[in-house]
Design an enzyme around this catalytic site. Structure first.
Site, PDB file in Angstrom:
ATOM      1  N   ASP A  48      58.822  77.637  72.390  1.00 37.88           N
ATOM      2  CA  ASP A  48      57.489  77.500  73.031  1.00 37.88           C
ATOM      3  C   ASP A  48      57.804  76.141  73.184  1.00 37.88           C
ATOM      4  OD1 ASP A  48      55.017  75.755  73.448  1.00 37.88           O
ATOM      5  OD2 ASP A  48      53.794  76.444  72.415  1.00 37.88           O
ATOM      6  N   ASP A  49      57.696  74.965  74.479  1.00 34.24           N
ATOM      7  CA  ASP A  49      57.961  73.720  74.754  1.00 34.24           C
ATOM      8  C   ASP A  49      60.083  73.244  73.729  1.00 34.24           C
ATOM      9  OD1 ASP A  49      55.805  73.089  75.059  1.00 34.24           O
ATOM     10  OD2 ASP A  49      54.686  71.763  73.319  1.00 34.24           O
ATOM     11  N   CYS A  88      51.464  75.069  78.896  1.00 34.82           N
ATOM     12  CA  CYS A  88      51.553  76.423  77.950  1.00 34.82           C
ATOM     13  C   CYS A  88      50.703  77.790  78.391  1.00 34.82           C
ATOM     14  CB  CYS A  88      50.906  76.354  76.349  1.00 34.82           C
ATOM     15  SG  CYS A  88      51.830  74.797  75.016  1.00 34.82           S
ATOM     16  N   ARG A  92      51.812  80.816  80.352  1.00 32.31           N
ATOM     17  CA  ARG A  92      51.724  82.226  80.009  1.00 32.31           C
ATOM     18  C   ARG A  92      51.285  83.170  80.346  1.00 32.31           C
ATOM     19  NH1 ARG A  92      53.150  81.829  74.017  1.00 32.31           N
ATOM     20  NH2 ARG A  92      53.991  78.935  73.725  1.00 32.31           N
ATOM     21  N   LYS A 155      52.017  82.989  69.089  1.00 31.75           N
ATOM     22  CA  LYS A 155      50.780  82.205  70.262  1.00 31.75           C
ATOM     23  C   LYS A 155      50.394  82.722  71.462  1.00 31.75           C
ATOM     24  CE  LYS A 155      51.137  78.281  72.671  1.00 31.75           C
ATOM     25  NZ  LYS A 155      51.428  76.737  72.834  1.00 31.75           N
ATOM     26  N   HIS A 157      46.729  81.651  73.295  1.00 29.69           N
ATOM     27  CA  HIS A 157      46.457  80.537  73.969  1.00 29.69           C
ATOM     28  C   HIS A 157      46.545  81.135  75.567  1.00 29.69           C
ATOM     29  CE1 HIS A 157      47.345  76.196  74.774  1.00 29.69           C
ATOM     30  NE2 HIS A 157      46.065  76.228  74.126  1.00 29.69           N
ATOM     31  N   SER A 180      47.972  76.284  70.247  1.00 27.97           N
ATOM     32  CA  SER A 180      48.724  75.988  70.286  1.00 27.97           C
ATOM     33  C   SER A 180      48.759  75.220  68.408  1.00 27.97           C
ATOM     34  CB  SER A 180      48.530  74.647  70.567  1.00 27.97           C
ATOM     35  OG  SER A 180      49.478  75.042  72.395  1.00 27.97           O
ATOM     36  N   HIS A 234      57.660  73.749  69.555  1.00 27.01           N
ATOM     37  CA  HIS A 234      55.951  72.586  70.175  1.00 27.01           C
ATOM     38  C   HIS A 234      55.441  72.197  69.015  1.00 27.01           C
ATOM     39  CE1 HIS A 234      51.520  72.054  71.124  1.00 27.01           C
ATOM     40  NE2 HIS A 234      51.709  71.922  71.876  1.00 27.01           N
ATOM     41  N   ASP A 286      57.746  78.554  77.113  1.00 27.25           N
ATOM     42  CA  ASP A 286      57.026  79.040  78.270  1.00 27.25           C
ATOM     43  C   ASP A 286      56.805  77.968  79.605  1.00 27.25           C
ATOM     44  OD1 ASP A 286      56.285  76.854  76.362  1.00 27.25           O
ATOM     45  OD2 ASP A 286      54.476  77.439  76.386  1.00 27.25           O
ATOM     46  N   ASN A 287      58.192  76.686  79.153  1.00 28.24           N
ATOM     47  CA  ASN A 287      58.002  75.036  79.507  1.00 28.24           C
ATOM     48  C   ASN A 287      58.591  74.361  79.358  1.00 28.24           C
ATOM     49  OD1 ASN A 287      54.591  75.241  78.479  1.00 28.24           O
ATOM     50  ND2 ASN A 287      56.422  73.813  77.470  1.00 28.24           N
ATOM     51  N   LYS A 307      58.173  68.798  80.031  1.00 29.83           N
ATOM     52  CA  LYS A 307      56.704  69.414  79.902  1.00 29.83           C
ATOM     53  C   LYS A 307      56.157  68.026  80.561  1.00 29.83           C
ATOM     54  CE  LYS A 307      53.341  70.847  76.708  1.00 29.83           C
ATOM     55  NZ  LYS A 307      53.071  70.970  75.035  1.00 29.83           N
TER      56      LYS A 307
END
Length: 483
Positions: A48-49, A88, A92, A155, A157, A180, A234, A286-287, A307
């Protein structure tokens, strides 16, 4: 937008015979060698991130990732691999459905505080009555229908209410946070039941890893699909005592090195159980990194920004894919590929038929993973933020459409947000940082990319120009939230 619920049921029903046959094969199986009768296991490690430059094999000099570096050396590294969104929830949704988020109603989440005409949220909120529509077919459902055990750890989301949680979308097993780690309340779910509140996030990455190991052990005698979606890096960042303060990359580095340790645990388990040659493992993010967080954010070098933007740093992410004996060691591809391509590629390898009643945006990229020099099946990739089309890439050329300062970064507070920014053309092969527009030098390329952008508007829509897409499907919604 037509309903496709009946077609979805028909699709899932068609797999019952295949499921029974594969279960019989699994019971009768002798030995661990990959055979035509046993389709591969799949493991996705989704961070994540995390920035493109936050792994040793993608250029980091400060963060040590020996297990992921070894994974890259033994498999394929994709260097033009994209998430379908710079935040996010939509990214996903794209991974699990093989669709642009705009196609499935999850690119922008409606506000529900009495006014659905208000500007949307960019991700699912912890009070939202929305989620991934029950009629969508996820990768988990596709593989479960083909006889796979399916597990989601980490996660989610894509909706925190029971109709939207992983067990309602094809996962046999779920353990994790519904959104998150900066959203409250922070609580752990097993299945669809809350089992813990006030979660100690310092040990969360390690707990996810051990749950993943247990899932693999439990399902070693049949094909399995494991989606391990870490909540970190994240923010807020957390690392346990045994990892904290160990990395030259600060707390952020500690977190990444914990994730790398977890990847090593999974590889050790696969080898111990004799499943290494049976299992495809894919690692990505994810990004891009939340770079405005300073030392608590990652690094997207050599790409621009991170991001919340549709510059390369927001959507071009690290990707490693390993399957011993099937994916050549050390393969590197700079061809365009995306998280949406995971769905049809895994379906191809599992021998699972794709749904025929809906549009999918993913492409089978198996040739990119096995054939040096193979070309991308994509003519174009579209960079959307929420429901606004910002850019299009074809080959090395990226056309950023006319935008405003507001679109430079979702998270930065800057003045004069409505200041227009002109159209720009970049050659990413020679200008990866998107620093020099060559718009005036290539009018033919500009015109071709404009035509591709117009096709995307007609198909998926574009809120910036007021175009409604012709081929979109609705978000899932409950009439009211629950506590």
């Amino acid at each position: 937008m037509r309903s496709h619920a009946m077609s979805r049921r028909d699709f899932l029903h068609r797999g019952s015979t295949a499921l029974a046959a594969l279960a019989a094969v699994s019971r009768a199986r002798s030995g661990r060698a990959q055979t035509p009768q046993r389709p591969p296991n799949f493991v996705i490690i989704f961070t994540d991130d995390q920035g493109y430059n936050d792994l040793g094999c993608f250029g980091s000099k400060r963060i040590k990732t020996p297990n992921l570096d070894r994974m890259a050396a033994e498999g394929a590294r994709l260097t033009s691999f994209y998430s379908a969104a710079p935040v996010c929830t939509p990214s996903r949704a794209a991974l699990l459905t093989g669709c642009y988020p705009q196609r499935i109603g999850l690119a922008a989440i409606p506000r529900h505080e009495g006014d659905l005409t208000a500007p949307p949220h960019h991700v699912m909120r912890q009070t939202s009555p929305f989620g991934l529509h029950p009629d969508e077919i996820t990768l988990a459902e596709l593989l479960k229908n083909a006889g796979y055990a399916t597990g989601c750890i980490g996660k989610w989301h894509l909706g925190h209410l029971p109709p939207f949680l992983p067990p309602s979308h094809g996962f046999d097993y779920y353990f994790g946070l519904p959104y998150s780690n900066d959203m409250t309340p922070v609580y752990l779910i097993r299945g669809a039941e809350t089992i813990e509140t006030g979660v100690n996030q310092e040990t969360l990455t390690e707990r996810y890893t051990e749950e993943a190991v247990e899932f693999i052990r439990t399902h070693q005698d049949r094909p399995f699909f494991l989606y391990l979606a870490h909540n970190m890096p994240h923010t807020p960042l957390h690392a346990s005592e045994r990892f904290r303060g160990k990395s030259a990359g600060g707390l952020y580095g500690d977190v990444i090195e914990t994730i790398d340790w977890g990847a090593g645990r999974l590889f050790d388990t696969l080898r111990e159980l004799g499943l290494d040659n049976d299992t495809l493992v894919l690692f990505t993010s994810d990004n891009g990194p939340w770079y405005i967080k300073g030392e608590d954010g990652g690094n997207a070098t050599p790409w621009r920004a991170g991001k919340g933007t549709t510059y390369e740093g927001g959507m071009r992410v690290p990707c490693i894919v390993r399957w011993p004996g099937r994916i050549p060691a050390g393969l590197v591809s700079d061809e365009i590929a995306t998280t949406m391509d995971v769905f049809p590629t895994f379906a191809h390898l599992a021998g699972a038929p794709l749904p025929q009643d809906r549009i999918l945006d993913g492409k089978n990229i198996w040739p990119l993973l096995t054939q040096p020099g193979a070309k991308s099946p994509r003519e174009a990739f579209y960079y959307y933020f929420a429901n606004e089309l910002h850019a299009v890439r074809s080959g090395p050329w990226k056309l950023r459409l006319e935008t405003t300062l507001r679109d430079e970064d979702l998270y930065r507070r800057i003045p004069n947000l409505d200041t227009p920014l002109p159209e720009a053309l970049y050659n990413l092969d020679i200008d990866p940082g998107e620093q020099k527009s060559v718009h005036k030098d290539h009018p033919d390329i500009v015109q071709r990319l404009r035509q591709l952008a117009e096709a995307a508007r007609n198909d998926l829509g574009d809120a910036r120009t007021g175009v409604t897409g012709k081929n979109t499907r609705p978000i899932g919604r409950l009439d009211e939230t629950t506590p």
